[in-house]
Scaffold this motif. Structure first.
Motif, PDB file in Angstrom:
ATOM      1  N   SER A 283     -30.177  81.191  51.201  1.00 34.37           N
ATOM      2  CA  SER A 283     -31.426  81.801  50.766  1.00 34.37           C
ATOM      3  C   SER A 283     -31.618  82.584  49.413  1.00 34.37           C
ATOM      4  CB  SER A 283     -33.106  82.227  51.735  1.00 34.37           C
ATOM      5  OG  SER A 283     -32.548  80.604  52.601  1.00 34.37           O
ATOM      6  N   THR A 284     -31.661  83.358  49.556  1.00 30.15           N
ATOM      7  CA  THR A 284     -31.265  84.456  48.372  1.00 30.15           C
ATOM      8  C   THR A 284     -31.135  84.372  47.225  1.00 30.15           C
ATOM      9  OG1 THR A 284     -30.909  86.203  50.366  1.00 30.15           O
ATOM     10  CG2 THR A 284     -30.579  87.189  47.801  1.00 30.15           C
ATOM     11  N   VAL A 285     -29.753  83.399  46.753  1.00 32.67           N
ATOM     12  CA  VAL A 285     -29.435  82.990  46.206  1.00 32.67           C
ATOM     13  C   VAL A 285     -30.385  82.005  45.564  1.00 32.67           C
ATOM     14  CG1 VAL A 285     -26.855  82.240  44.688  1.00 32.67           C
ATOM     15  CG2 VAL A 285     -26.787  83.601  46.747  1.00 32.67           C
ATOM     16  N   SER A 286     -30.210  81.370  45.874  1.00 29.42           N
ATOM     17  CA  SER A 286     -31.005  80.080  45.637  1.00 29.42           C
ATOM     18  C   SER A 286     -31.891  81.392  44.780  1.00 29.42           C
ATOM     19  CB  SER A 286     -32.085  78.932  46.386  1.00 29.42           C
ATOM     20  OG  SER A 286     -32.461  78.486  46.044  1.00 29.42           O
ATOM     21  N   ALA A 287     -33.032  81.474  45.098  1.00 29.30           N
ATOM     22  CA  ALA A 287     -34.447  82.350  44.741  1.00 29.30           C
ATOM     23  C   ALA A 287     -34.165  83.809  43.447  1.00 29.30           C
ATOM     24  CB  ALA A 287     -34.804  83.738  45.750  1.00 29.30           C
ATOM     25  N   PHE A 288     -32.920  83.962  43.421  1.00 27.44           N
ATOM     26  CA  PHE A 288     -33.167  84.679  42.428  1.00 27.44           C
ATOM     27  C   PHE A 288     -32.392  83.917  41.775  1.00 27.44           C
ATOM     28  CE2 PHE A 288     -29.993  88.689  44.927  1.00 27.44           C
ATOM     29  CZ  PHE A 288     -31.242  89.348  44.819  1.00 27.44           C
ATOM     30  N   ASP A 289     -32.282  82.914  41.427  1.00 26.87           N
ATOM     31  CA  ASP A 289     -31.790  81.302  40.500  1.00 26.87           C
ATOM     32  C   ASP A 289     -33.006  80.788  40.152  1.00 26.87           C
ATOM     33  OD1 ASP A 289     -29.175  80.940  40.274  1.00 26.87           O
ATOM     34  OD2 ASP A 289     -28.728  79.224  41.759  1.00 26.87           O
TER      35      ASP A 289
ATOM     36  N   TYR B 131     -22.104  85.921  44.803  1.00 24.58           N
ATOM     37  CA  TYR B 131     -21.643  84.507  45.157  1.00 24.58           C
ATOM     38  C   TYR B 131     -23.043  84.095  43.691  1.00 24.58           C
ATOM     39  CZ  TYR B 131     -20.212  85.473  49.184  1.00 24.58           C
ATOM     40  OH  TYR B 131     -19.639  85.966  50.633  1.00 24.58           O
ATOM     41  N   TYR B 132     -24.167  84.846  43.716  1.00 30.56           N
ATOM     42  CA  TYR B 132     -25.482  84.457  42.236  1.00 30.56           C
ATOM     43  C   TYR B 132     -24.437  84.592  41.359  1.00 30.56           C
ATOM     44  CZ  TYR B 132     -29.320  84.542  39.808  1.00 30.56           C
ATOM     45  OH  TYR B 132     -29.492  85.146  38.653  1.00 30.56           O
ATOM     46  N   LEU B 133     -24.036  85.763  40.657  1.00 32.72           N
ATOM     47  CA  LEU B 133     -23.469  86.264  39.655  1.00 32.72           C
ATOM     48  C   LEU B 133     -22.794  85.141  39.293  1.00 32.72           C
ATOM     49  CD1 LEU B 133     -23.407  90.040  39.001  1.00 32.72           C
ATOM     50  CD2 LEU B 133     -24.922  88.193  37.876  1.00 32.72           C
ATOM     51  N   TYR B 134     -21.201  85.047  39.885  1.00 32.28           N
ATOM     52  CA  TYR B 134     -20.306  83.563  39.818  1.00 32.28           C
ATOM     53  C   TYR B 134     -20.493  82.396  39.965  1.00 32.28           C
ATOM     54  CZ  TYR B 134     -15.351  82.937  40.142  1.00 32.28           C
ATOM     55  OH  TYR B 134     -13.849  82.330  39.651  1.00 32.28           O
ATOM     56  N   LYS B 135     -21.457  81.961  40.897  1.00 36.49           N
ATOM     57  CA  LYS B 135     -22.142  80.530  40.505  1.00 36.49           C
ATOM     58  C   LYS B 135     -23.317  80.461  39.382  1.00 36.49           C
ATOM     59  CE  LYS B 135     -25.582  79.031  41.894  1.00 36.49           C
ATOM     60  NZ  LYS B 135     -26.186  78.025  41.536  1.00 36.49           N
ATOM     61  N   ARG B 136     -23.717  81.738  38.385  1.00 35.11           N
ATOM     62  CA  ARG B 136     -24.675  81.777  37.353  1.00 35.11           C
ATOM     63  C   ARG B 136     -23.147  81.551  36.090  1.00 35.11           C
ATOM     64  NH1 ARG B 136     -26.397  84.530  33.055  1.00 35.11           N
ATOM     65  NH2 ARG B 136     -28.894  84.395  32.813  1.00 35.11           N
ATOM     66  N   ALA B 137     -22.380  82.228  36.739  1.00 34.22           N
ATOM     67  CA  ALA B 137     -21.682  81.678  34.829  1.00 34.22           C
ATOM     68  C   ALA B 137     -20.801  81.100  35.427  1.00 34.22           C
ATOM     69  CB  ALA B 137     -20.670  83.505  35.744  1.00 34.22           C
ATOM     70  N   THR B 138     -20.319  80.199  36.197  1.00 38.44           N
ATOM     71  CA  THR B 138     -19.484  78.856  36.039  1.00 38.44           C
ATOM     72  C   THR B 138     -20.696  78.290  35.360  1.00 38.44           C
ATOM     73  OG1 THR B 138     -20.383  78.795  38.585  1.00 38.44           O
ATOM     74  CG2 THR B 138     -17.641  79.324  38.021  1.00 38.44           C
ATOM     75  N   GLU B 139     -22.274  77.861  35.653  1.00 35.09           N
ATOM     76  CA  GLU B 139     -22.707  77.031  35.173  1.00 35.09           C
ATOM     77  C   GLU B 139     -22.534  77.588  33.207  1.00 35.09           C
ATOM     78  OE1 GLU B 139     -25.941  77.250  37.406  1.00 35.09           O
ATOM     79  OE2 GLU B 139     -25.191  76.324  39.325  1.00 35.09           O
ATOM     80  N   TYR B 140     -23.143  78.241  33.823  1.00 38.90           N
ATOM     81  CA  TYR B 140     -23.071  78.982  32.814  1.00 38.90           C
ATOM     82  C   TYR B 140     -22.589  78.661  31.249  1.00 38.90           C
ATOM     83  CZ  TYR B 140     -25.375  81.525  28.610  1.00 38.90           C
ATOM     84  OH  TYR B 140     -25.729  82.034  27.257  1.00 38.90           O
ATOM     85  N   LEU B 141     -20.301  78.884  31.653  1.00 39.19           N
ATOM     86  CA  LEU B 141     -19.737  78.753  30.959  1.00 39.19           C
ATOM     87  C   LEU B 141     -19.748  77.049  30.981  1.00 39.19           C
ATOM     88  CD1 LEU B 141     -17.214  81.093  32.799  1.00 39.19           C
ATOM     89  CD2 LEU B 141     -17.292  80.794  30.100  1.00 39.19           C
ATOM     90  N   GLY B 142     -20.366  75.756  31.299  1.00 44.57           N
ATOM     91  CA  GLY B 142     -20.839  75.282  30.726  1.00 44.57           C
ATOM     92  C   GLY B 142     -21.241  74.467  29.445  1.00 44.57           C
ATOM     93  N   ASP B 143     -22.303  75.855  29.256  1.00 47.09           N
ATOM     94  CA  ASP B 143     -22.569  76.065  27.985  1.00 47.09           C
ATOM     95  C   ASP B 143     -21.823  74.977  26.479  1.00 47.09           C
ATOM     96  OD1 ASP B 143     -23.487  75.833  25.158  1.00 47.09           O
ATOM     97  OD2 ASP B 143     -24.408  78.096  25.900  1.00 47.09           O
ATOM     98  N   PRO B 144     -21.447  74.036  25.987  1.00 52.01           N
ATOM     99  CA  PRO B 144     -20.855  73.407  25.189  1.00 52.01           C
ATOM    100  C   PRO B 144     -20.583  74.320  24.098  1.00 52.01           C
ATOM    101  CG  PRO B 144     -22.069  71.826  25.506  1.00 52.01           C
ATOM    102  CD  PRO B 144     -22.650  73.223  26.017  1.00 52.01           C
ATOM    103  N   ARG B 145     -21.990  75.050  23.200  1.00 52.91           N
ATOM    104  CA  ARG B 145     -21.735  75.985  22.398  1.00 52.91           C
ATOM    105  C   ARG B 145     -20.610  77.246  22.140  1.00 52.91           C
ATOM    106  NH1 ARG B 145     -27.080  78.999  21.853  1.00 52.91           N
ATOM    107  NH2 ARG B 145     -26.663  79.440  24.292  1.00 52.91           N
ATOM    108  N   LEU B 146     -20.210  77.738  23.357  1.00 49.39           N
ATOM    109  CA  LEU B 146     -19.279  78.402  23.026  1.00 49.39           C
ATOM    110  C   LEU B 146     -18.077  78.001  22.880  1.00 49.39           C
ATOM    111  CD1 LEU B 146     -20.170  79.530  27.612  1.00 49.39           C
ATOM    112  CD2 LEU B 146     -20.238  81.366  25.272  1.00 49.39           C
ATOM    113  N   TYR B 147     -17.895  76.173  23.051  1.00 45.21           N
ATOM    114  CA  TYR B 147     -15.923  76.352  23.129  1.00 45.21           C
ATOM    115  C   TYR B 147     -16.350  75.501  21.629  1.00 45.21           C
ATOM    116  CZ  TYR B 147     -15.757  76.572  27.600  1.00 45.21           C
ATOM    117  OH  TYR B 147     -16.285  77.644  29.701  1.00 45.21           O
ATOM    118  N   GLU B 148     -16.747  75.574  20.606  1.00 43.03           N
ATOM    119  CA  GLU B 148     -16.988  74.730  19.315  1.00 43.03           C
ATOM    120  C   GLU B 148     -18.061  75.913  18.410  1.00 43.03           C
ATOM    121  OE1 GLU B 148     -18.889  71.025  19.909  1.00 43.03           O
ATOM    122  OE2 GLU B 148     -21.235  72.038  19.975  1.00 43.03           O
TER     123      GLU B 148
END
Lengths: 406, 162
Positions: A283-289, B131-148
């Motif tokens: 929930s925290t991660v989702s809220a941070f998102d 968890y939050y930062l890692y998940k966000r970073a993995t999603e952010y690394l899908g940005d096509p601009r970083l690869y071209e």
């Protein structure tokens, strides 16, 4: 005779010319090499002969060609090749007569360089014209076939050394309508104008072809996790409320029956704590998102404007800290059956359990409140907007960032 | 250019490792009947964190932005993740060593002290942020601009050279 000698002296450099370029024919295949060499030389001589007064050599060359390739023709057989060689070396004025046949023998080539021919002595040209008239009907048949051969072999190579040797390249790169493009492992002719269109089509094709780009995958994962988070918010709120209700029910009125609570609840305490941490994490991660916490400016703006997602993430984080701080007490409750007096001194239940119950109550309140905040705007997700806007908004945003320190 | 299939596979691996990490953080206290079980779980968890850090570093090295030398642009975005990952790895190893050391001989005894409790809270909080930062970073690394190559990248390159 003076004219003739001048012709001969001028003809020599032209003969050396092709010899100075031995590597050129080496581009051909081994079988064709010698033939191409001789033909090339002949052509050189012809060309020089046409351009300059030294036409004798060209004439001989053309005659040799016609002889060697078309033995059926009546005329060229008059002179044996040995004689020609001698004449070649000596360059006697007699050759002029043979040479005069050359323009007739190579009508196309002569016509091609006709302009240059006129710059030379007029007498020679007149002679050739006269002879032409007399011999063209015969030579026409003789050279009709040879012209094709010449075209095949000499068309490509000789002009290149000529220009590169004696003159600056003038307009070599003339735009040609056809361009050869490799398609399906074969080079196919294509119009230069059309070349732009297929590339556009290819670009369109490349853009359309991958059904999912990496950004789409990231978006899907993000929205998938948001669904899990949404479930987690609700489940956590319900679970926390159920947990605190059970605790209060077991504790009795005014926490009067705490031993009963410990007896009944000790097996549930640690699993409940673990489950609470799991749900609180999600929930925290989702809220941070939702509030896009990593963007400090956006998160701060959310907190200042009392954005529901920002409040919810704050409440979840506080609940997480409070919940984790009760790990020790939960373990103590978990170990109640096997406890000795040091762990659970008699009469210390109220002192130990009351803060734990209060904290659990606060956690349940925070979690419930956060769920209410989230559920008011369940579709709001700043990180998703951020991911969506990666291509459009990030560029100017970064620009602004860079300009501020500058 | 990053292929979608490759990215999906890497993303799946990363999320699986994160899920395992979350699972161990949540339920490792329940699985302490035998200390060996906890030891194995903790070792795999620490290796998983290390793997995740290596994968994210490899993904960063794979970007066109990194290959043209604009490491600062990447660091600006992923500095928090890299620092927190290192911190979380250190905290996890330390906590695992501490807990296992206390429970190795008798796994079902009360080992908590105020220090351990504090350390435990920090490790678990770092885990959530990780968890939050890692998940966000993995999603952010899908940005096509970083690869071209792109105008944005050229502009960043010009600014970096100044």
């Amino acid at each position: 005779m003076d004219l003739e000698t001048s012709k001969s002296t001028r003809a020599r450099p032209s003969r050396r010319g092709p010899r100075a370029l031995p590597p050129m024919p080496s581009q051909d295949t081994g079988d064709e090499m010698p033939l191409a060499k001789t033909k090339k030389k002949k052509y050189k001589k012809e060309a020089d002969g046409v351009e300059e007064p030294g036409m004798e050599m060209g004439g001989v060359g053309s005659r040799r060609q016609s002889e060697s390739r078309e033995p059926l023709t009546p005329e060229p057989q008059d002179i044996p090749p040995q004689k020609k060689k001698k004449k070649k070396k000596l360059q006697t004025p007699e050759l002029g007569a043979y040479q005069e046949e050359d323009p007739a023998g190579q009508p196309e080539l002569v016509n091609g360089d006709g302009g240059e021919q006129h710059t030379d002595g007029e007498e020679v040209t007149r002679k050739t014209k006269k002879k032409k008239k007399s011999k063209t009907p015969e030579m026409h048949y003789a050279n009709e076939l040879s012209v094709e051969d010449d075209d095949i072999v000499t068309d490509v190579q000789p002009p290149i050394p000529q220009h590169s040797l004696f003159s600056a390249p003038l307009g070599h790169s003339q735009p040609v309508g056809k361009v050869f493009v490799e398609r399906n492992k074969r080079f196919q002719a294509a119009d230069r104008l059309d070349l732009g269109k297929p590339s556009d089509q290819v670009d369109d094709f490349m853009e359309v072809k991958p059904l999912w780009s990496t950004r789409d995958v990231a978006m899907r994962v993000h929205s998938g996790f948001r669904v899990i988070g949404l479930f987690s918010h609700g489940f956590l709120a319900g679970y926390a409320v159920w947990n605190i209700i059970v605790v209060y029910v077991l504790a009795g009125d005014q926490l009067s029956n705490l031993p009963n609570l410990l007896q009944q609840y000790h097996s549930l305490a640690y699993p409940a704590q673990s489950l609470l941490y799991l749900l609180l994490s999600i929930s925290t991660v989702s809220a941070f998102d939702r509030v896009n916490l990593a963007k400090a400016s956006m998160a701060l703006r959310g907190f200042l404007t009392l954005d529901p997602a920002a409040l919810a993430s704050f409440l979840y984080f506080a609940a997480l800290i409070l919940s984790l701080s009760q790990q020790m007490t939960s373990d103590r409750i978990h170990l109640y059956p096997s406890a000795n007096e040091t762990l659970w001194p008699p009469g210390s239940e109220h002192q130990i359990l009351q803060p734990w119950i209060v904290v659990n109550l606060v956690v349940a309140l925070f979690v419930g409140l956060a769920w209410v905040f989230i559920s008011t705007r369940p579709e709001m997700d700043y990180t998703e907007e951020f991911l969506m806007a990666m291509e459009v908004e990030e560029y100017p945003r970064l620009d602004d960032k860079a300009e501020i320190p500058a | 250019m990053l292929q979608t299939n490759n990215y999906s596979l890497v993303l799946l691996i990363q999320l699986a490792l994160l899920t395992y990490d979350l699972f161990v953080n949540s339920f490792s206290e329940l699985l302490r009947a035998a200390p060996v079980v906890q030891l194995v779980l903790f070792i795999i968890q620490d290796i998983a964190i290390l793997f995740n850090v290596i994968i994210i570093l490899l993904m960063l090295f794979n970007t066109y932005v990194f290959q043209v030398g604009l490491v600062s642009v990447l660091l600006e975005r992923f500095r928090a993740l890299l620092l927190l990952s290192a911190l979380y790895l250190a905290l996890s190893i330390a906590l695992h060593c501490w807990i296992l050391n206390l429970r190795w001989l008798n796994s079902n005894r009360f080992v908590w002290t105020d220090g351990l409790q504090t350390f435990f809270v920090f490790q678990r909080l770092a885990a959530v942020l990780y968890y939050y930062l890692y998940k966000r970073a993995t999603e952010y690394l899908g940005d096509p601009r970083l690869y071209e190559d792109s105008p944005w990248l050229r502009d960043a390159f010009v600014r970096a050279r100044q």
